[in-house]
Design a protein around this motif. Structure first.
Motif, PDB file in Angstrom:
ATOM      1  N   VAL A  58      44.288  39.118  21.688  1.00  0.00           N
ATOM      2  CA  VAL A  58      43.505  37.893  21.528  1.00  0.00           C
ATOM      3  C   VAL A  58      42.647  37.773  22.777  1.00  0.00           C
ATOM      4  O   VAL A  58      43.155  37.598  23.883  1.00  0.00           O
ATOM      5  CB  VAL A  58      44.411  36.650  21.378  1.00  0.00           C
ATOM      6  CG1 VAL A  58      43.553  35.401  21.233  1.00  0.00           C
ATOM      7  CG2 VAL A  58      45.346  36.805  20.187  1.00  0.00           C
ATOM      8  N   PHE A  59      41.348  37.898  22.585  1.00  0.00           N
ATOM      9  CA  PHE A  59      40.399  37.831  23.689  1.00  0.00           C
ATOM     10  C   PHE A  59      40.021  36.372  23.934  1.00  0.00           C
ATOM     11  O   PHE A  59      39.727  35.646  22.986  1.00  0.00           O
ATOM     12  CB  PHE A  59      39.138  38.632  23.370  1.00  0.00           C
ATOM     13  CG  PHE A  59      39.401  40.060  23.004  1.00  0.00           C
ATOM     14  CD1 PHE A  59      39.786  40.976  23.960  1.00  0.00           C
ATOM     15  CD2 PHE A  59      39.272  40.483  21.689  1.00  0.00           C
ATOM     16  CE1 PHE A  59      40.028  42.295  23.631  1.00  0.00           C
ATOM     17  CE2 PHE A  59      39.509  41.808  21.350  1.00  0.00           C
ATOM     18  CZ  PHE A  59      39.892  42.709  22.324  1.00  0.00           C
ATOM     19  N   PRO A  60      39.982  35.927  25.187  1.00  0.00           N
ATOM     20  CA  PRO A  60      39.616  34.539  25.476  1.00  0.00           C
ATOM     21  C   PRO A  60      38.093  34.369  25.525  1.00  0.00           C
ATOM     22  O   PRO A  60      37.442  34.877  26.421  1.00  0.00           O
ATOM     23  CB  PRO A  60      40.241  34.307  26.858  1.00  0.00           C
ATOM     24  CG  PRO A  60      40.237  35.661  27.506  1.00  0.00           C
ATOM     25  CD  PRO A  60      40.401  36.660  26.394  1.00  0.00           C
ATOM     26  N   GLY A  76      41.286  41.309  18.194  1.00  0.00           N
ATOM     27  CA  GLY A  76      40.790  42.680  18.261  1.00  0.00           C
ATOM     28  C   GLY A  76      41.903  43.694  18.368  1.00  0.00           C
ATOM     29  O   GLY A  76      43.049  43.377  18.649  1.00  0.00           O
ATOM     30  N   TRP A  77      41.502  44.922  18.144  1.00  0.00           N
ATOM     31  CA  TRP A  77      42.373  46.094  18.271  1.00  0.00           C
ATOM     32  C   TRP A  77      43.663  45.956  17.468  1.00  0.00           C
ATOM     33  O   TRP A  77      44.732  46.378  17.890  1.00  0.00           O
ATOM     34  CB  TRP A  77      42.653  46.425  19.732  1.00  0.00           C
ATOM     35  CG  TRP A  77      41.435  46.772  20.502  1.00  0.00           C
ATOM     36  CD1 TRP A  77      40.292  47.348  20.015  1.00  0.00           C
ATOM     37  CD2 TRP A  77      41.190  46.553  21.881  1.00  0.00           C
ATOM     38  NE1 TRP A  77      39.366  47.499  21.003  1.00  0.00           N
ATOM     39  CE2 TRP A  77      39.889  47.018  22.170  1.00  0.00           C
ATOM     40  CE3 TRP A  77      41.936  46.003  22.908  1.00  0.00           C
ATOM     41  CZ2 TRP A  77      39.325  46.959  23.422  1.00  0.00           C
ATOM     42  CZ3 TRP A  77      41.376  45.941  24.171  1.00  0.00           C
ATOM     43  CH2 TRP A  77      40.091  46.418  24.413  1.00  0.00           C
ATOM     44  N   VAL A  78      43.545  45.330  16.300  1.00  0.00           N
ATOM     45  CA  VAL A  78      44.695  45.248  15.404  1.00  0.00           C
ATOM     46  C   VAL A  78      44.963  46.665  14.926  1.00  0.00           C
ATOM     47  O   VAL A  78      44.119  47.283  14.285  1.00  0.00           O
ATOM     48  CB  VAL A  78      44.410  44.316  14.207  1.00  0.00           C
ATOM     49  CG1 VAL A  78      45.611  44.256  13.282  1.00  0.00           C
ATOM     50  CG2 VAL A  78      44.003  42.935  14.692  1.00  0.00           C
ATOM     51  N   SER A  79      46.114  47.189  15.282  1.00  0.00           N
ATOM     52  CA  SER A  79      46.393  48.584  14.948  1.00  0.00           C
ATOM     53  C   SER A  79      47.890  48.802  14.756  1.00  0.00           C
ATOM     54  O   SER A  79      48.706  48.203  15.458  1.00  0.00           O
ATOM     55  CB  SER A  79      45.837  49.520  16.021  1.00  0.00           C
ATOM     56  OG  SER A  79      45.978  48.990  17.314  1.00  0.00           O
ATOM     57  N   THR A  80      48.187  49.660  13.791  1.00  0.00           N
ATOM     58  CA  THR A  80      49.574  49.966  13.435  1.00  0.00           C
ATOM     59  C   THR A  80      49.653  51.431  13.043  1.00  0.00           C
ATOM     60  O   THR A  80      48.812  51.928  12.294  1.00  0.00           O
ATOM     61  CB  THR A  80      50.036  49.093  12.249  1.00  0.00           C
ATOM     62  OG1 THR A  80      49.840  47.718  12.575  1.00  0.00           O
ATOM     63  CG2 THR A  80      51.491  49.337  11.911  1.00  0.00           C
ATOM     64  N   TYR A  81      50.653  52.110  13.530  1.00  0.00           N
ATOM     65  CA  TYR A  81      50.880  53.492  13.093  1.00  0.00           C
ATOM     66  C   TYR A  81      51.228  53.507  11.607  1.00  0.00           C
ATOM     67  O   TYR A  81      51.887  52.575  11.113  1.00  0.00           O
ATOM     68  CB  TYR A  81      52.002  54.141  13.909  1.00  0.00           C
ATOM     69  CG  TYR A  81      51.605  54.525  15.315  1.00  0.00           C
ATOM     70  CD1 TYR A  81      50.612  55.476  15.542  1.00  0.00           C
ATOM     71  CD2 TYR A  81      52.224  53.940  16.413  1.00  0.00           C
ATOM     72  CE1 TYR A  81      50.250  55.830  16.827  1.00  0.00           C
ATOM     73  CE2 TYR A  81      51.869  54.298  17.712  1.00  0.00           C
ATOM     74  CZ  TYR A  81      50.876  55.238  17.911  1.00  0.00           C
ATOM     75  OH  TYR A  81      50.508  55.588  19.183  1.00  0.00           O
ATOM     76  N   PRO A  82      50.801  54.538  10.881  1.00  0.00           N
ATOM     77  CA  PRO A  82      50.997  54.581   9.423  1.00  0.00           C
ATOM     78  C   PRO A  82      52.442  54.368   8.964  1.00  0.00           C
ATOM     79  O   PRO A  82      52.686  53.702   7.963  1.00  0.00           O
ATOM     80  CB  PRO A  82      50.513  55.978   9.030  1.00  0.00           C
ATOM     81  CG  PRO A  82      49.596  56.387  10.113  1.00  0.00           C
ATOM     82  CD  PRO A  82      50.089  55.722  11.362  1.00  0.00           C
ATOM     83  N   LEU A 108      39.193  27.752  17.539  1.00  0.00           N
ATOM     84  CA  LEU A 108      38.419  28.672  16.724  1.00  0.00           C
ATOM     85  C   LEU A 108      38.928  30.082  16.939  1.00  0.00           C
ATOM     86  O   LEU A 108      39.482  30.408  17.988  1.00  0.00           O
ATOM     87  CB  LEU A 108      36.938  28.631  17.107  1.00  0.00           C
ATOM     88  CG  LEU A 108      36.208  27.304  16.976  1.00  0.00           C
ATOM     89  CD1 LEU A 108      34.791  27.437  17.526  1.00  0.00           C
ATOM     90  CD2 LEU A 108      36.179  26.852  15.531  1.00  0.00           C
ATOM     91  N   SER A 109      38.718  30.931  15.952  1.00  0.00           N
ATOM     92  CA  SER A 109      39.058  32.337  16.096  1.00  0.00           C
ATOM     93  C   SER A 109      38.056  33.150  15.298  1.00  0.00           C
ATOM     94  O   SER A 109      37.522  32.692  14.291  1.00  0.00           O
ATOM     95  CB  SER A 109      40.473  32.609  15.586  1.00  0.00           C
ATOM     96  OG  SER A 109      40.777  33.978  15.738  1.00  0.00           O
ATOM     97  N   THR A 110      37.815  34.349  15.771  1.00  0.00           N
ATOM     98  CA  THR A 110      36.904  35.236  15.070  1.00  0.00           C
ATOM     99  C   THR A 110      37.405  36.658  15.178  1.00  0.00           C
ATOM    100  O   THR A 110      38.202  36.995  16.056  1.00  0.00           O
ATOM    101  CB  THR A 110      35.468  35.122  15.636  1.00  0.00           C
ATOM    102  OG1 THR A 110      34.572  35.855  14.807  1.00  0.00           O
ATOM    103  CG2 THR A 110      35.385  35.634  17.050  1.00  0.00           C
ATOM    104  N   LEU A 111      36.970  37.486  14.259  1.00  0.00           N
ATOM    105  CA  LEU A 111      37.292  38.911  14.281  1.00  0.00           C
ATOM    106  C   LEU A 111      36.248  39.659  13.472  1.00  0.00           C
ATOM    107  O   LEU A 111      35.474  39.065  12.736  1.00  0.00           O
ATOM    108  CB  LEU A 111      38.703  39.176  13.744  1.00  0.00           C
ATOM    109  CG  LEU A 111      39.112  38.576  12.398  1.00  0.00           C
ATOM    110  CD1 LEU A 111      38.598  39.368  11.224  1.00  0.00           C
ATOM    111  CD2 LEU A 111      40.617  38.502  12.322  1.00  0.00           C
ATOM    112  N   ALA A 112      36.218  40.951  13.637  1.00  0.00           N
ATOM    113  CA  ALA A 112      35.327  41.814  12.854  1.00  0.00           C
ATOM    114  C   ALA A 112      36.235  42.640  11.944  1.00  0.00           C
ATOM    115  O   ALA A 112      36.760  43.665  12.340  1.00  0.00           O
ATOM    116  CB  ALA A 112      34.493  42.710  13.768  1.00  0.00           C
ATOM    117  N   PRO A 113      36.457  42.174  10.722  1.00  0.00           N
ATOM    118  CA  PRO A 113      37.487  42.783   9.876  1.00  0.00           C
ATOM    119  C   PRO A 113      37.070  44.099   9.238  1.00  0.00           C
ATOM    120  O   PRO A 113      35.907  44.323   8.937  1.00  0.00           O
ATOM    121  CB  PRO A 113      37.704  41.735   8.799  1.00  0.00           C
ATOM    122  CG  PRO A 113      36.382  41.057   8.669  1.00  0.00           C
ATOM    123  CD  PRO A 113      35.803  41.046  10.075  1.00  0.00           C
TER     124      PRO A 113
END
Length: 142
Positions: A58-60, A76-82, A108-113
């Motif tokens: 979570v970037f401020p 950001g950088w939402v990541s999970t091994y398979p 507020l929150s935002t992301l690039a999905p």
């Protein structure tokens, strides 16, 4: 799986998981790219034993909404091994990130999905669309 904030001691694991899931986007070294965010933002991880299996940051940020500055958490950088996907682990991190943002006053929150529908179930949705038109100059009336 247990969930906890990621410490800078796990930097190598963070970098490996990010590298597995994302293409490098610029010339910075991976450490220069991520370390400031680990120190300033909130990094959450799901661990299987000592192994980092899933993560998000979570970037401020601050957003200006009609002249009013409001705290915003950028996901950001939402990541999970398979091998850990489809187990609800990312969902758990998303819920925890919302609680952390609320506690920090980030309304507020935002992301690039990668997928609108995936994040829509957590409450995010498209709030703007960008359309670009290219008109050749000889098509314009003088």
């Amino acid at each position: 799986m247990h969930y906890k904030p990621i410490s800078t001691a796990d930097l190598n694991q963070v970098l490996e998981l990010k590298k597995y899931c994302f293409e490098p986007s610029h010339a910075n070294t991976p450490e220069a790219d991520i370390l400031p965010w680990l120190e300033k933002g909130v990094a959450l991880g799901g661990y299987e034993g000592e192994k980092l299996a899933t993560q998000l940051l979570v970037f401020p940020f601050v957003s200006n909404v009609f002249g009013v500055e409001m705290k915003m958490g950028g996901i950001g950088w939402v990541s999970t091994y398979p091998e850990y996907r489809s187990g609800g682990h990312t969902s758990q991190l998303m819920r925890e990130s919302l609680a952390k943002m609320r506690a920090a006053g980030q309304v507020l929150s935002t992301l690039a999905p990668f997928s609108d529908s995936f994040y829509r179930k957590f409450g995010w949705d498209v709030y703007f669309e960008n359309t670009e038109y290219r008109i050749p100059s000889d098509a314009l009336a003088l």
